[in-house]
Design a protein around this motif. Structure first.
Motif, PDB file in Angstrom:
ATOM      1  N   GLU A   1      -4.684  -4.775  -1.356  1.00 46.16           N
ATOM      2  CA  GLU A   1      -6.005  -5.276  -0.989  1.00 46.16           C
ATOM      3  C   GLU A   1      -6.084  -6.793  -1.135  1.00 46.16           C
TER       4      GLU A   1
ATOM      5  N   LEU B   1      -7.630   4.445   1.384  1.00 45.52           N
ATOM      6  CA  LEU B   1      -6.687   5.066   0.460  1.00 45.52           C
ATOM      7  C   LEU B   1      -7.201   5.010  -0.973  1.00 45.52           C
ATOM      8  N   GLY B   2      -7.935   3.954  -1.294  1.00 48.98           N
ATOM      9  CA  GLY B   2      -8.482   3.819  -2.642  1.00 48.98           C
ATOM     10  C   GLY B   2      -9.827   4.492  -2.828  1.00 48.98           C
TER      11      GLY B   2
ATOM     12  N   SER C   1       0.833  -1.210   0.000  1.00 45.43           N
ATOM     13  CA  SER C   1       0.000   0.000   0.000  1.00 45.43           C
ATOM     14  C   SER C   1       0.863   1.254   0.000  1.00 45.43           C
TER      15      SER C   1
ATOM     16  N   LEU D   1      -2.213  -0.393  -4.544  1.00 46.90           N
ATOM     17  CA  LEU D   1      -3.392  -0.605  -3.697  1.00 46.90           C
ATOM     18  C   LEU D   1      -4.140  -1.874  -4.071  1.00 46.90           C
TER      19      LEU D   1
ATOM     20  N   VAL E   1      -6.460   0.387   3.700  1.00 44.91           N
ATOM     21  CA  VAL E   1      -6.123   0.350   2.273  1.00 44.91           C
ATOM     22  C   VAL E   1      -7.335   0.745   1.430  1.00 44.91           C
TER      23      VAL E   1
END
Length: 687
Positions: free
Chosen positions: A556, A590-591, A547, A552, A587
């Protein structure tokens, strides 16, 4: 009449023979008497479970000095005197004085000798015995010209050797027949062989050879023949079991690949049928394989074996037999490793009372149990109780063994972890860890795996203080030591590599971090099997590194894989499963997948609420994470009660000026400013 003494024995030696004295001290204090003989009345009194404590002076005596009051009192408080005999001891004024003083206090019959070097036949000159050992001492403390024959074991090559010399001294210290001790030692060596086989199948052939030697060592006096035959039958049964199970899982066989766990699976499936009429041996095998599973992280497989071993030993030997207590201790450790803290603490409290009743208080066994209880309480978040118990453990170990001892080193390790986890006092943790390493290296002539583990901890404490360049060589030293001592597949090597990867991660060396984690995964997969929770934890760490590298999608996938593995290994309610869901949530945030992220975090919090105590920092961390996500999603009313509860918990447990209280106050300031209520943020701003 048997006099009560504080020490079982006083070891007198020339400091030229310090290494032998250190070995002897450890060997005697760690020796466990056969359970069937414990409590038997001999001329020295009831046979104890352990020969503790043993007094060994660790300080040089300066020229022109006299024996200190401490040494005189220790001689007076000792039941026996053991003289490490050598030419240096024969010429030592202080060894002679200790022998003379002991004899004047206690007479001639309680003096034993261990010949470490030289020729005892050279008594016309200095030989290996000082004058007070070669001649009788009168009641006034004067050495006479009336010769006496010292009772001596001979450590030298071609004579008794270490094993038999130790047993001769144990026989002298307890007035037990030597042959009974020799036979019991042979049985213990066989059980050790089985434990060794569980860790490395490649050594099976060597163990068979050693087993034959153990059987040969059982040929003793006629009056012990029946017991010797019974012990030999146990040896043969265990040996046959090893050959029929572990050898069948030969990793060197053509076209066949096997992990240690798979080999243990094959062995454990056959235990019941192999020892139908030998319940004591069956219990021993279950204990050994259960411990192996425990050390390999296969707790689900360890538990039924250890429970069965405990039930059998309680039935056969009683609840207070040392072997039963050993199994109960393994069950307490298993509960700790499974993060079943309430069960672990309950079991350890019971274990503490058992050991106090069997071994006495103070005793090394009680000190070790207190130290373990301190670690349990730390991990369970009961910090005030942990502080109290670890202090008691350290005080007892210092009194029994002195500062320069492995027992005290272990206590410093527990206190270091407590300083790290409970108080975030990484500087104190570092100081305690450095002291632990200093003691281990002073006590042992060479570094051990325990030293490597201590270096590993030290590297973590230095890293947590932000001194990354300093932490890196410490952890590299731990890695090198683990690799040299344990080999390329040892679990401790994997742990050290993972921590070294953490340092590289913080330094921004992402490629190097991923290389190290790849080696860790390979070690754990080969040694433990692909489904092991240790593999899952490493995959979890790899996901977090990916990450940071900006991958990403890869992160994941790795985290979902890790969580699924953890759930299969532990079930849905384990703290590691909660940690995996929380990392996956991070994560996903973050996406930009906020709905999925919130669902993962709520799942994590629900697990944490079942796994952690209500006021524990671990649970508060999950609540704060969810509160922060809700602030990001502008759902301020939902976030407020979570963040207020977390801050109140930090104030109650750590105080207003603590790092955690400051952080939780900052989260509340961020909430109210984002909410447009700056006036409500004022009480939480730094003053």
């Amino acid at each position: 009449m048997v006099h009560e003494r504080r020490y079982r024995a006083f070891i007198s030696y020339s400091h030229a023979d310090k290494a032998v004295a250190k070995w002897l001290h450890r060997a005697l204090e760690r020796y466990r008497l056969p359970s069937r003989l414990v409590g038997e009345q001999t001329e020295t009194g009831p046979v104890p479970a352990r020969l503790t404590p043993i007094f060994r002076d660790r300080d040089e005596i300066s020229a022109g000095a006299d024996l200190s009051d401490t040494l005189r009192q220790a001689l007076a408080d000792s039941m026996f005197l053991i003289v490490v005999a050598s030419p240096d001891a024969a010429a030592s004024r202080w060894v002679n004085e200790e022998v003379r003083l002991f004899k004047s206090m206690h007479g001639e019959t309680r003096v034993l000798a261990l010949i470490a070097a030289g020729d005892p036949g050279e008594r016309g000159t200095s030989g290996v015995f000082p004058p007070a050992l070669r001649f009788r001492v009168d009641p006034e403390g004067q050495v006479t010209d009336n010769p006496t024959e010292p009772v001596a074991a001979d450590l030298r090559a071609g004579a008794d050797g270490r094993r038999l010399a130790k047993l001769k001294l144990v026989a002298g210290l307890t007035a037990l027949p030597l042959d009974a001790l020799v036979q019991r030692e042979s049985a213990r060596r066989q059980r050790w062989l089985l434990g060794l086989s569980s860790a490395s199948l490649a050594l099976v052939a060597v163990m068979v050879v050693l087993t034959v030697a153990a059987i040969q060592g059982q040929r003793e006096a006629e009056r012990q023949r029946a017991e010797a035959q019974a012990e030999a039958a146990k040896v043969r049964a265990v040996n046959q079991f090893m050959r029929d199970t572990l050898s069948a899982a030969n990793p060197w066989g053509a076209g066949y690949d096997v992990s240690v766990v798979e080999a243990l699976d094959q062995a454990s499936d056959k235990i019941a049928a192999a020892f139908v009429e030998q319940p004591e041996v069956e219990a021993e095998v279950r204990q050994t394989i259960g411990n192996a599973y425990n050390n390999l992280g296969r707790y689900d497989r360890a538990r039924p074996l250890l429970v069965a071993a405990a039930e059998a030993r309680i039935r056969l030997l009683g609840g207070d037999d040392p072997e039963t207590i050993e199994t109960l201790a393994a069950l307490a450790q298993l509960a700790w490793r499974e993060s079943r803290f309430d069960e672990a603490i309950e079991r350890t409290d019971e274990l503490l009372e058992l050991r106090r009743g069997v071994f006495g208080d103070p005793s090394p066994e009680v000190g070790t149990t207190l130290d373990f209880l301190g670690r349990l309480l730390t991990d369970a978040g009961h910090y005030e109780a942990a502080d109290r118990v670890t202090e008691e453990a350290l005080a007892m170990s210092l009194a029994l063994h002195g500062e320069q001892s492995l027992e005290v080193a272990a206590c410093y390790q527990t206190k270091a972890v407590l300083a790290q986890i409970a108080h975030q006092d990484y500087a104190l943790a570092e100081a305690l860890s450095r002291r632990e390493i200093e003691i281990r290296r002073a006590v042992s002539d060479t570094d051990t795996m325990e030293t490597a583990s201590a270096l590993n901890n030290l590297g973590i404490f230095v890293m947590l203080q932000g001194r990354l360049e300093e932490a890196q060589p410490i952890l590299e030293e731990a890695v090198a030591l683990d690799r040299r001592l344990g080999g390329a597949q040892h679990p401790e090597l994997a742990r050290a590599l993972e921590n070294l990867g953490n340092v590289h991660y913080r330094l921004g060396n992402i490629d190097r971090t991923l290389e190290l984690l790849a080696e860790v995964i390979a070690i754990r997969r080969e040694g433990l099997g692909d489904d092991n929770p240790e593999v899952a934890r490493t995959l979890h760490n790899r996901g977090m590194v990916l990450s940071r590298a900006g991958d990403l999608e890869g992160a994941e996938a790795a985290l979902r894989d890790a969580v699924a593995r953890m759930e299969r290994a532990y079930g849905p309610d384990h703290p590691d499963v909660a940690s995996g869901h929380r990392s996956l949530s991070y994560v996903l945030q973050l996406g930009g997948k906020l709905d999925l992220a919130e669902a993962e975090l709520r799942t994590a919090l629900a697990i944490a609420e079942r796994a952690f105590a209500a006021a524990s920092p671990g649970l508060a961390g999950y609540r704060q994470a969810l509160g922060g996500l809700l602030v990001t999603r502008q759902r301020y009313e939902e976030a407020e009660p979570l963040l207020l509860a977390v801050h109140a918990s930090a104030l109650a447990s750590d105080g207003a000026g603590s790092q955690r209280a400051v952080a939780t106050a900052g989260a509340l300031v961020a909430l109210y400013e984002a909410w447009g209520k700056p006036q409500q943020a004022e009480p939480f701003r730094p003053r």
